[in-house]
Enzyme design. Sequence first.
Site, short mmCIF file in Angstrom:
data_model
loop_
_atom_site.label_atom_id
_atom_site.label_comp_id
_atom_site.label_asym_id
_atom_site.label_seq_id
_atom_site.Cartn_x
_atom_site.Cartn_y
_atom_site.Cartn_z
CG ASP A 182 1.95 -2.81 3.73
OD1 ASP A 182 2.91 -3.32 3.85
OD2 ASP A 182 1.32 -1.80 3.86
CB THR A 210 3.82 -5.24 6.61
OG1 THR A 210 3.59 -4.68 7.74
CG2 THR A 210 3.54 -6.82 6.81
CG ASP A 211 3.25 -6.00 0.60
OD1 ASP A 211 2.57 -7.11 1.09
OD2 ASP A 211 2.30 -5.08 0.02
CG MET A 212 9.03 -3.13 0.65
SD MET A 212 9.08 -1.35 0.71
CE MET A 212 10.77 -1.23 0.50
#
Length: 439
Positions: A182, A210-212
Amino acid sequence: MLSQNLRLVRGLVNYGVCRQSLRNFAAVGDKNNAPDNASDVDERHPLHGIRILDLSRIIAGPYCTMVLADLGAEVIKVERPNFGDEARKWGPPFLENSNDAAYFLAPNRNKRSICIDIKRGTQLLHRLVEISDVLVENYVPGTLERYGLGYEQLRKVNPKLIYCSMTGYGSVGPYAKRPGYDVIASSVGGLMHITGERDGPPSKVGVAVTDMSTGLYAHGAILAALYQRTRTQRGQKIEVDLLSTCCSLLLNVGSNYLNSGVKAGRMGTAHSSIVPYQSFKTKDGYLTLGTGSDVQFEDLCRRLKVEHLAQNPKFKTNKDRVSNRVELLRILEQMLSEGTSRNWMKLFEGASFPVGPVNSIPEVFEDEHIKAIGLVKSLRHPKDGTVKVVGPPVTFSEARNDARTAPPILGQHTDEVLGELLGCGPDELAKLKKDNIIQ
């Protein structure tokens, strides 16, 4: 209860398994007043009948599959024997008895955990793929192909399989083989460049945004592919990557540069195109407010008893306020610093403009509104009593979307899943364990 034959029909939820394995788990304080068997998936769940094989770890993939699980999909989380998802070790803090990190709890509810060595258990995984609708993975491109688990290999096993590959940079391009994280994607994708105080260093967002976001993109893509499959009867491969997601999150900043050459920088909590629209220091904390229209700015000035500011040619329109940002903000900063956040919120009650305090995390979960909507759920855990999670933020008028079961302990459901779905008996399970294929 469905017959044994019906349980093995591909794509159907195993009601018998659900009742057996989920009987002892329940969400406490569900605002929908769910019945005692709330942990069971039923026809009100939009994804009832969809089975997902989840080979992902860390955040993006698990977050995606959790959202799908909340909607009723049967998610089988495949983990590495004796180790599991790396996020189980991302602490402190850790749960007292299971020793799983609290971090792991966040994206892993409503799932069943099985432990299979992907290097030795290819045949076993193929059998699971054959009766699954979706596979989600987030390995570096090319890794799973070495073990017979790439898309081209698995589409021969199950032509209707939706195969979602989540990576750092996609499967092509000079960065394709790099591992994805991320904070790195946020760095390369410019998000950190525009986050932080104007004269300070770049800063990351406080959570793995960003991951989510990649997980949310993937969840939407999977739903679209499942819908398309109802027409075509064919599966397909989906690719989602962190860097592309991060670039998409640049939104107006990216559009401003691409269309006007405007290079954005860090602005703290301020907005590049709206003034005022940021956090202001008060006597006891910070307060965030914004006036997206001239009418809202007039309302702010009226409540602050500085109506003349709204008539000042320097501040009359938003364009004027952006041009004279420094002067206006200096005035507002001085005024707002003289009162407490609580008193300002009382003064602004019913205002036409958006306003709210910058809450600490304890203040968030003690907030009267958060409590009133029942967002936090308590789930019974097999080793640690109960654990708390933030429930789904989306509600439906007809459908169910709920936190039903606590994140599983490592390998909690290996025997159950392989026994019920693949018909593995005690002798076969014992041999698989002896050969270190499963745990």
